[in-house]
Design a protein around this motif. Sequence first.
Motif, PDB file in Angstrom:
ATOM      1  N   PRO A   2      18.382   0.245  -7.316  1.00  0.00           N
ATOM      2  CA  PRO A   2      17.097   0.945  -7.453  1.00  0.00           C
ATOM      3  C   PRO A   2      16.947   1.632  -8.805  1.00  0.00           C
ATOM      4  N   GLU A   3      15.692   1.836  -9.183  1.00  0.00           N
ATOM      5  CA  GLU A   3      15.410   2.619 -10.390  1.00  0.00           C
ATOM      6  C   GLU A   3      16.013   4.005 -10.202  1.00  0.00           C
ATOM      7  N   GLY A   4      16.682   4.523 -11.230  1.00  0.00           N
ATOM      8  CA  GLY A   4      17.274   5.855 -11.122  1.00  0.00           C
ATOM      9  C   GLY A   4      18.622   5.865 -10.426  1.00  0.00           C
ATOM     10  N   PHE A   8       0.836  -1.207   0.000  1.00  0.00           N
ATOM     11  CA  PHE A   8       0.000   0.000   0.000  1.00  0.00           C
ATOM     12  C   PHE A   8       0.869   1.256   0.000  1.00  0.00           C
ATOM     13  N   TYR A   9       0.379   2.286  -0.666  1.00  0.00           N
ATOM     14  CA  TYR A   9       0.892   3.653  -0.490  1.00  0.00           C
ATOM     15  C   TYR A   9      -0.247   4.425   0.162  1.00  0.00           C
ATOM     16  N   GLY A  10      -0.199   4.605   1.464  1.00  0.00           N
ATOM     17  CA  GLY A  10      -1.344   5.194   2.156  1.00  0.00           C
ATOM     18  C   GLY A  10      -2.555   4.291   1.954  1.00  0.00           C
ATOM     19  N   ASP A  18      16.113  -2.940 -10.730  1.00  0.00           N
ATOM     20  CA  ASP A  18      14.915  -2.237 -11.203  1.00  0.00           C
ATOM     21  C   ASP A  18      15.235  -1.417 -12.451  1.00  0.00           C
ATOM     22  N   GLU A  19      14.789  -1.914 -13.582  1.00  0.00           N
ATOM     23  CA  GLU A  19      14.882  -1.191 -14.862  1.00  0.00           C
ATOM     24  C   GLU A  19      16.277  -0.643 -15.129  1.00  0.00           C
ATOM     25  N   VAL A  20      17.261  -1.535 -15.155  1.00  0.00           N
ATOM     26  CA  VAL A  20      18.635  -1.071 -15.399  1.00  0.00           C
ATOM     27  C   VAL A  20      18.800  -0.508 -16.808  1.00  0.00           C
ATOM     28  N   GLY A  39       5.928  -6.028 -17.353  1.00  0.00           N
ATOM     29  CA  GLY A  39       4.608  -5.436 -17.163  1.00  0.00           C
ATOM     30  C   GLY A  39       4.657  -3.962 -17.498  1.00  0.00           C
ATOM     31  N   ALA A  40       3.487  -3.424 -17.803  1.00  0.00           N
ATOM     32  CA  ALA A  40       3.394  -2.027 -18.236  1.00  0.00           C
ATOM     33  C   ALA A  40       3.696  -1.071 -17.075  1.00  0.00           C
ATOM     34  N   ASN A  41       3.801   0.208 -17.377  1.00  0.00           N
ATOM     35  CA  ASN A  41       3.964   1.238 -16.340  1.00  0.00           C
ATOM     36  C   ASN A  41       2.873   1.104 -15.303  1.00  0.00           C
ATOM     37  N   GLY A  42       3.277   1.162 -14.036  1.00  0.00           N
ATOM     38  CA  GLY A  42       2.276   1.162 -12.975  1.00  0.00           C
ATOM     39  C   GLY A  42       1.759  -0.214 -12.599  1.00  0.00           C
ATOM     40  N   ALA A  43       2.340  -1.276 -13.173  1.00  0.00           N
ATOM     41  CA  ALA A  43       1.852  -2.641 -12.905  1.00  0.00           C
ATOM     42  C   ALA A  43       2.179  -3.110 -11.489  1.00  0.00           C
ATOM     43  N   LYS A  46       5.659  -3.498 -10.467  1.00  0.00           N
ATOM     44  CA  LYS A  46       6.959  -4.192 -10.486  1.00  0.00           C
ATOM     45  C   LYS A  46       7.919  -3.590  -9.464  1.00  0.00           C
ATOM     46  N   SER A  47       8.076  -2.263  -9.494  1.00  0.00           N
ATOM     47  CA  SER A  47       8.983  -1.614  -8.536  1.00  0.00           C
ATOM     48  C   SER A  47       8.470  -1.779  -7.118  1.00  0.00           C
ATOM     49  N   THR A  48       7.165  -1.702  -6.954  1.00  0.00           N
ATOM     50  CA  THR A  48       6.572  -1.853  -5.623  1.00  0.00           C
ATOM     51  C   THR A  48       6.924  -3.226  -5.047  1.00  0.00           C
ATOM     52  N   PHE A  49       6.869  -4.247  -5.887  1.00  0.00           N
ATOM     53  CA  PHE A  49       7.235  -5.598  -5.440  1.00  0.00           C
ATOM     54  C   PHE A  49       8.681  -5.604  -4.934  1.00  0.00           C
ATOM     55  N   LEU A  50       9.600  -5.041  -5.713  1.00  0.00           N
ATOM     56  CA  LEU A  50      11.011  -5.038  -5.295  1.00  0.00           C
ATOM     57  C   LEU A  50      11.175  -4.240  -4.000  1.00  0.00           C
ATOM     58  N   ARG A  51      10.466  -3.113  -3.897  1.00  0.00           N
ATOM     59  CA  ARG A  51      10.581  -2.282  -2.688  1.00  0.00           C
ATOM     60  C   ARG A  51      10.099  -3.031  -1.459  1.00  0.00           C
ATOM     61  N   ALA A  52       9.053  -3.821  -1.614  1.00  0.00           N
ATOM     62  CA  ALA A  52       8.561  -4.597  -0.462  1.00  0.00           C
ATOM     63  C   ALA A  52       9.589  -5.653  -0.066  1.00  0.00           C
ATOM     64  N   GLN A  93      -3.919   0.727  -2.723  1.00  0.00           N
ATOM     65  CA  GLN A  93      -3.351  -0.627  -2.759  1.00  0.00           C
ATOM     66  C   GLN A  93      -2.670  -0.851  -4.106  1.00  0.00           C
ATOM     67  N   ALA A  94      -1.363  -1.156  -4.063  1.00  0.00           N
ATOM     68  CA  ALA A  94      -0.582  -1.323  -5.298  1.00  0.00           C
ATOM     69  C   ALA A  94      -0.345  -2.786  -5.641  1.00  0.00           C
ATOM     70  N   LEU A  95      -0.326  -3.688  -4.648  1.00  0.00           N
ATOM     71  CA  LEU A  95      -0.154  -5.118  -4.912  1.00  0.00           C
ATOM     72  C   LEU A  95      -1.291  -5.889  -4.257  1.00  0.00           C
ATOM     73  N   GLU A 142      11.996  -5.405 -16.127  1.00  0.00           N
ATOM     74  CA  GLU A 142      12.305  -4.958 -17.484  1.00  0.00           C
ATOM     75  C   GLU A 142      11.030  -4.551 -18.206  1.00  0.00           C
ATOM     76  N   GLN A 143      11.089  -3.427 -18.908  1.00  0.00           N
ATOM     77  CA  GLN A 143       9.977  -3.096 -19.801  1.00  0.00           C
ATOM     78  C   GLN A 143      10.197  -3.704 -21.173  1.00  0.00           C
ATOM     79  N   ASP A 144      11.478  -4.002 -21.489  1.00  0.00           N
ATOM     80  CA  ASP A 144      11.818  -4.585 -22.786  1.00  0.00           C
ATOM     81  C   ASP A 144      11.609  -6.100 -22.709  1.00  0.00           C
TER      82      ASP A 144
HETATM   83  P1  ATP Z   1       7.043   1.770 -13.655  1.00  0.00           P
HETATM   84  O1  ATP Z   1       7.601   1.057 -14.813  1.00  0.00           O
HETATM   85  O2  ATP Z   1       6.262   2.985 -14.037  1.00  0.00           O
HETATM   86  O3  ATP Z   1       7.997   1.991 -12.529  1.00  0.00           O
HETATM   87  P2  ATP Z   1       5.885  -0.315 -12.016  1.00  0.00           P
HETATM   88  O4  ATP Z   1       5.287  -1.554 -12.584  1.00  0.00           O
HETATM   89  O5  ATP Z   1       7.218  -0.422 -11.392  1.00  0.00           O
HETATM   90  O6  ATP Z   1       5.890   0.783 -13.142  1.00  0.00           O
HETATM   91  P3  ATP Z   1       5.048   0.809  -9.533  1.00  0.00           P
HETATM   92  O7  ATP Z   1       6.040   1.922  -9.579  1.00  0.00           O
HETATM   93  O8  ATP Z   1       5.305  -0.317  -8.646  1.00  0.00           O
HETATM   94  O9  ATP Z   1       4.834   0.249 -11.006  1.00  0.00           O
HETATM   95  O10 ATP Z   1       3.623   1.430  -9.239  1.00  0.00           O
HETATM   96  C1  ATP Z   1       2.464   0.632  -8.924  1.00  0.00           C
HETATM   97  C2  ATP Z   1       1.326   1.560  -8.571  1.00  0.00           C
HETATM   98  O11 ATP Z   1       1.639   2.235  -7.358  1.00  0.00           O
HETATM   99  C3  ATP Z   1       1.048   2.649  -9.609  1.00  0.00           C
HETATM  100  O12 ATP Z   1      -0.350   2.850  -9.682  1.00  0.00           O
HETATM  101  C4  ATP Z   1       1.753   3.853  -9.045  1.00  0.00           C
HETATM  102  O13 ATP Z   1       1.088   5.038  -9.450  1.00  0.00           O
HETATM  103  C5  ATP Z   1       1.602   3.638  -7.542  1.00  0.00           C
HETATM  104  N1  ATP Z   1       2.738   4.232  -6.819  1.00  0.00           N
HETATM  105  C6  ATP Z   1       4.035   3.955  -6.984  1.00  0.00           C
HETATM  106  N2  ATP Z   1       4.809   4.647  -6.123  1.00  0.00           N
HETATM  107  C7  ATP Z   1       3.952   5.387  -5.382  1.00  0.00           C
HETATM  108  C8  ATP Z   1       4.122   6.315  -4.302  1.00  0.00           C
HETATM  109  N3  ATP Z   1       5.332   6.636  -3.827  1.00  0.00           N
HETATM  110  N4  ATP Z   1       2.996   6.892  -3.794  1.00  0.00           N
HETATM  111  C9  ATP Z   1       1.769   6.571  -4.271  1.00  0.00           C
HETATM  112  N5  ATP Z   1       1.539   5.701  -5.258  1.00  0.00           N
HETATM  113  C10 ATP Z   1       2.618   5.114  -5.825  1.00  0.00           C
END
Ligand code: ATP
Length: 234
Positions: free
Chosen positions: A86-88, A14-16, A160-162, A38-42, A44-50, A19-21, A192-194
């Motif tokens: 990390p990404e970036g 969760f972000y507040g 994350d997205e090297v 997976g596409a933007n916002g799927a 993926k990064s949230t999974f790694l962060r957890a 719910q992201a996953l 990977e997005q590719d």
């Molecule tokens: P991307 O390729 O854009 O990084 P992703 O698959 O890694 O995509 P996440 O970054 O994990 O996706 O994002 C998953 C969801 O969580 C998206 O809807 C995104 O808007 C939301 N999200 C990500 N980071 C935050 C944050 N810091 N605060 C609130 N919502 C977030």
Amino acid sequence: MRAALLETHGLEAFYGDFQALFGIDVAIAPGETIAIIGANGAGKSTFLRAVCGVLAAEPGRIRHRGSAIGGMPPDRIVARGIAMVPEGRRLFSSLSVEENLRIGADVGRQGPWSLERLYRLFPVLAERRRAAPTSLSGGQQQMAAIGRALMTNPELLLCDEVSLGLAPVVIRDLYAALPAIRAEGTAIVVVEQDINQALQVADRVYCFMEGRVTLSGTPKELSREQIRAAYFGM
Ligand code: ATP
């Protein structure tokens, strides 16, 4: 599959209030290379962060060698042998390249990776060891970020997205480092997005869409049509 190195069961994040996953089940065997696509916002990064502890998770939803590690502080997770690129890149701009690399060694474990070994893997980092990270090219910064993570001597490396924003020839150089990392028995997760890049390097692939796993399997098992459907929801 062999006994898992890392498993998630019904992982939510969760972000507040957002719910992201939603119930992610992933299993990674020792030494395995996994790609998450997976596409933007799927999610993926949230999974790694957890997994690496920067995002809250219920303890038992993430298990490392059978121990519940969800929500453990990131430093304890690094000490267990799980490192994140990390990404970036997130290099410390006030420190030199070598000082950034040494941070990895300070927080990590004993193991095969040393500055000498890393400089053999990425010779350009040896040449630029005293430089500020901001003076490096994007590809060199990514090498430094991977190097900092390797210096912790991980048994699981999360990337994350090297390739993001890098030229194809630079991406090829980065991926050329994979065999040397795998040779140490390190398991690797690449986000990977590719899709083609992901299918080339991975033993198994997970496709995420809107916070859920929509498909998983070996690159051989999965057809292009299945992947397209899982990726875009078509
Ligand atoms: P991307 O390729 O854009 O990084 P992703 O698959 O890694 O995509 P996440 O970054 O994990 O996706 O994002 C998953 C969801 O969580 C998206 O809807 C995104 O808007 C939301 N999200 C990500 N980071 C935050 C944050 N810091 N605060 C609130 N919502 C977030």
